[in-house]
Design a protein around this motif. Sequence first.
Motif, PDB file in Angstrom:
ATOM      1  N   LYS A   1       8.219   9.379 -10.256  1.00  0.00           N
ATOM      2  CA  LYS A   1       6.871   8.854 -10.048  1.00  0.00           C
ATOM      3  C   LYS A   1       6.879   7.327  -9.942  1.00  0.00           C
ATOM      4  CE  LYS A   1       4.521  12.600 -12.536  1.00  0.00           C
ATOM      5  NZ  LYS A   1       3.756  12.945 -13.768  1.00  0.00           N
ATOM      6  N   LEU A   2       7.626   6.695 -10.847  1.00  0.00           N
ATOM      7  CA  LEU A   2       7.695   5.236 -10.825  1.00  0.00           C
ATOM      8  C   LEU A   2       8.307   4.747  -9.517  1.00  0.00           C
ATOM      9  CD1 LEU A   2       7.364   2.493 -12.160  1.00  0.00           C
ATOM     10  CD2 LEU A   2       9.546   2.865 -13.341  1.00  0.00           C
ATOM     11  N   SER A   3       9.376   5.388  -9.088  1.00  0.00           N
ATOM     12  CA  SER A   3      10.034   4.998  -7.839  1.00  0.00           C
ATOM     13  C   SER A   3       9.091   5.158  -6.651  1.00  0.00           C
ATOM     14  CB  SER A   3      11.290   5.852  -7.632  1.00  0.00           C
ATOM     15  OG  SER A   3      11.870   5.598  -6.365  1.00  0.00           O
ATOM     16  N   ALA A   4       8.350   6.280  -6.599  1.00  0.00           N
ATOM     17  CA  ALA A   4       7.459   6.551  -5.466  1.00  0.00           C
ATOM     18  C   ALA A   4       6.318   5.545  -5.403  1.00  0.00           C
ATOM     19  CB  ALA A   4       6.916   7.978  -5.566  1.00  0.00           C
ATOM     20  N   LEU A   5       5.714   5.256  -6.546  1.00  0.00           N
ATOM     21  CA  LEU A   5       4.584   4.323  -6.547  1.00  0.00           C
ATOM     22  C   LEU A   5       5.031   2.904  -6.176  1.00  0.00           C
ATOM     23  CD1 LEU A   5       2.545   5.494  -9.672  1.00  0.00           C
ATOM     24  CD2 LEU A   5       2.018   5.861  -7.264  1.00  0.00           C
ATOM     25  N   ARG A   6       6.190   2.517  -6.660  1.00  0.00           N
ATOM     26  CA  ARG A   6       6.690   1.192  -6.274  1.00  0.00           C
ATOM     27  C   ARG A   6       7.006   1.135  -4.784  1.00  0.00           C
ATOM     28  NH1 ARG A   6      10.677  -0.494 -11.352  1.00  0.00           N
ATOM     29  NH2 ARG A   6       9.032  -1.423 -12.642  1.00  0.00           N
TER      30      ARG A   6
ATOM     31  N   LEU B   1       5.291  10.281 -26.185  1.00  0.00           N
ATOM     32  CA  LEU B   1       6.522   9.629 -25.758  1.00  0.00           C
ATOM     33  C   LEU B   1       7.713  10.512 -26.117  1.00  0.00           C
ATOM     34  CD1 LEU B   1       5.652   6.046 -27.066  1.00  0.00           C
ATOM     35  CD2 LEU B   1       5.545   6.822 -24.686  1.00  0.00           C
ATOM     36  N   GLY B   2       8.720  10.516 -25.250  1.00  0.00           N
ATOM     37  CA  GLY B   2       9.886  11.379 -25.455  1.00  0.00           C
ATOM     38  C   GLY B   2       9.818  12.559 -24.502  1.00  0.00           C
ATOM     39  N   TRP B   3      10.898  12.777 -23.744  1.00  0.00           N
ATOM     40  CA  TRP B   3      10.857  13.765 -22.673  1.00  0.00           C
ATOM     41  C   TRP B   3      12.175  14.518 -22.582  1.00  0.00           C
ATOM     42  CZ3 TRP B   3       9.716   8.593 -22.430  1.00  0.00           C
ATOM     43  CH2 TRP B   3       8.345   8.263 -22.326  1.00  0.00           C
ATOM     44  N   ASP B   4      12.097  15.765 -22.071  1.00  0.00           N
ATOM     45  CA  ASP B   4      13.338  16.480 -21.791  1.00  0.00           C
ATOM     46  C   ASP B   4      13.893  15.976 -20.455  1.00  0.00           C
ATOM     47  OD1 ASP B   4      11.963  17.780 -19.692  1.00  0.00           O
ATOM     48  OD2 ASP B   4      11.453  19.500 -20.960  1.00  0.00           O
ATOM     49  N   ASP B   5      15.021  16.551 -20.026  1.00  0.00           N
ATOM     50  CA  ASP B   5      15.681  16.041 -18.810  1.00  0.00           C
ATOM     51  C   ASP B   5      14.792  16.159 -17.572  1.00  0.00           C
ATOM     52  OD1 ASP B   5      17.872  15.410 -20.290  1.00  0.00           O
ATOM     53  OD2 ASP B   5      19.063  17.151 -19.706  1.00  0.00           O
ATOM     54  N   PHE B   6      14.094  17.289 -17.441  1.00  0.00           N
ATOM     55  CA  PHE B   6      13.229  17.480 -16.278  1.00  0.00           C
ATOM     56  C   PHE B   6      12.088  16.460 -16.292  1.00  0.00           C
ATOM     57  CE2 PHE B   6       9.399  19.284 -14.386  1.00  0.00           C
ATOM     58  CZ  PHE B   6       9.829  19.521 -13.080  1.00  0.00           C
ATOM     59  N   GLU B   7      11.434  16.311 -17.434  1.00  0.00           N
ATOM     60  CA  GLU B   7      10.307  15.370 -17.542  1.00  0.00           C
ATOM     61  C   GLU B   7      10.774  13.930 -17.308  1.00  0.00           C
ATOM     62  OE1 GLU B   7       7.659  17.839 -20.840  1.00  0.00           O
ATOM     63  OE2 GLU B   7       9.223  16.446 -21.481  1.00  0.00           O
ATOM     64  N   TRP B   8      11.982  13.621 -17.782  1.00  0.00           N
ATOM     65  CA  TRP B   8      12.516  12.275 -17.585  1.00  0.00           C
ATOM     66  C   TRP B   8      12.752  12.005 -16.101  1.00  0.00           C
ATOM     67  CZ3 TRP B   8      12.707   7.668 -19.266  1.00  0.00           C
ATOM     68  CH2 TRP B   8      13.729   6.779 -18.910  1.00  0.00           C
ATOM     69  N   GLY B   9      13.250  13.019 -15.383  1.00  0.00           N
ATOM     70  CA  GLY B   9      13.438  12.859 -13.951  1.00  0.00           C
ATOM     71  C   GLY B   9      12.111  12.663 -13.223  1.00  0.00           C
ATOM     72  N   MET B  10      11.089  13.429 -13.631  1.00  0.00           N
ATOM     73  CA  MET B  10       9.766  13.282 -13.026  1.00  0.00           C
ATOM     74  C   MET B  10       9.196  11.885 -13.285  1.00  0.00           C
ATOM     75  SD  MET B  10       8.662  15.926 -11.341  1.00  0.00           S
ATOM     76  CE  MET B  10       6.887  15.669 -11.383  1.00  0.00           C
ATOM     77  N   LEU B  11       9.393  11.395 -14.492  1.00  0.00           N
ATOM     78  CA  LEU B  11       8.864  10.076 -14.859  1.00  0.00           C
ATOM     79  C   LEU B  11       9.459   8.992 -13.965  1.00  0.00           C
ATOM     80  CD1 LEU B  11       6.990   9.065 -17.233  1.00  0.00           C
ATOM     81  CD2 LEU B  11       9.090   8.326 -18.350  1.00  0.00           C
TER      82      LEU B  11
END
Length: 327
Positions: free
Chosen positions: A310-315, A297-307
């Motif tokens: 992914k959630l937006s796309a799957l929904r 848990l815990g992400w840099d800016d790029f990883e946070w954007g990817m996270l």
Amino acid sequence: MFRILIDTCVWLDLAKDYQQQAILNALEELVRQGDIALILPRTVVDEFDRNKARVIEESSRSLSSTLKRTKEVVEKFGDPELKQAVLNQLNDVDHRLPTLGEAAIGTVSRIERLFEHTPIIEISDAVKLRAAQRAIDKRAPFHRQRNGIDDAILIELYADEISTTVKSRFAFISHNTKDFSHPSATNKQPHPDIASLFSRVKSLYFITLGEALRRIHPAQFADLMIEQEWVEEPRRLTEITDAIDELSNKVWWNRHQNWLYRLDTGEEELTEGQKPILEKAKQAAEQIERKYGRENLGWDDFEWGMLNGKLSALRWVLGDNWDMLDT
């Protein structure tokens, strides 16, 4: 070169059966390489055109109605301990049905492209007369007291091809074993009324396209099937929902950490009404940390954007609007 005549029923079954994609891929490649040429009668083109819409519709509709009835039975009579697992599996299949329908549309288009690049053979009067004579004589495909004129035209046109074309070998492929096959246990031999058209070398009879391609070019077919049999299957519904749950939890956890940071730095003050909420949130965060591991848990800016992406796309796949990131 092998010149092959494929009955309409084979083309239609290719269109409706998602699992036949590798066979169609192999056929397309062998045609492209010039190892196989199609014999394409006008009757096959017309019959395929008449039935393609029905095949596309039935490819998903029949499964949908069957699934609906199955789920109703499981709901009423299923073992309570196993019921939910069975329903999850059925929902996974139900989720894939639109994809299967789209696959049928794509397969029909591919078959029509093969037709477009193949000379269409018009039906001569001589072929029609010989087909009519078969009806009078009650020879196959008229041996079952049915109107088999299109099938008779098919076999008579095939007879013309093998008698007039030299330096080629031939194959006739049909799933219509009741009209064309010997009434034996395997149906793999031609009916006695058409057996004279076939031999072990020049003219072969098959009841499946895969078997025909394997016999015609065994080494090439084996190589092509190894290349083509891997198909990227769509994700199951349970996989998608499980991924959404995990991503939602992680996005929420990160937002919770940001809230704690703002409280610690004084950017935000905790009100009395928020204190019970904070305690429950801390408990929820601890559960997430135990589930996924604090180190994950815990992400840099790029990883946070990817996270979030992914959630937006799957929904979105399951019907939400884009950028639906509520947690």
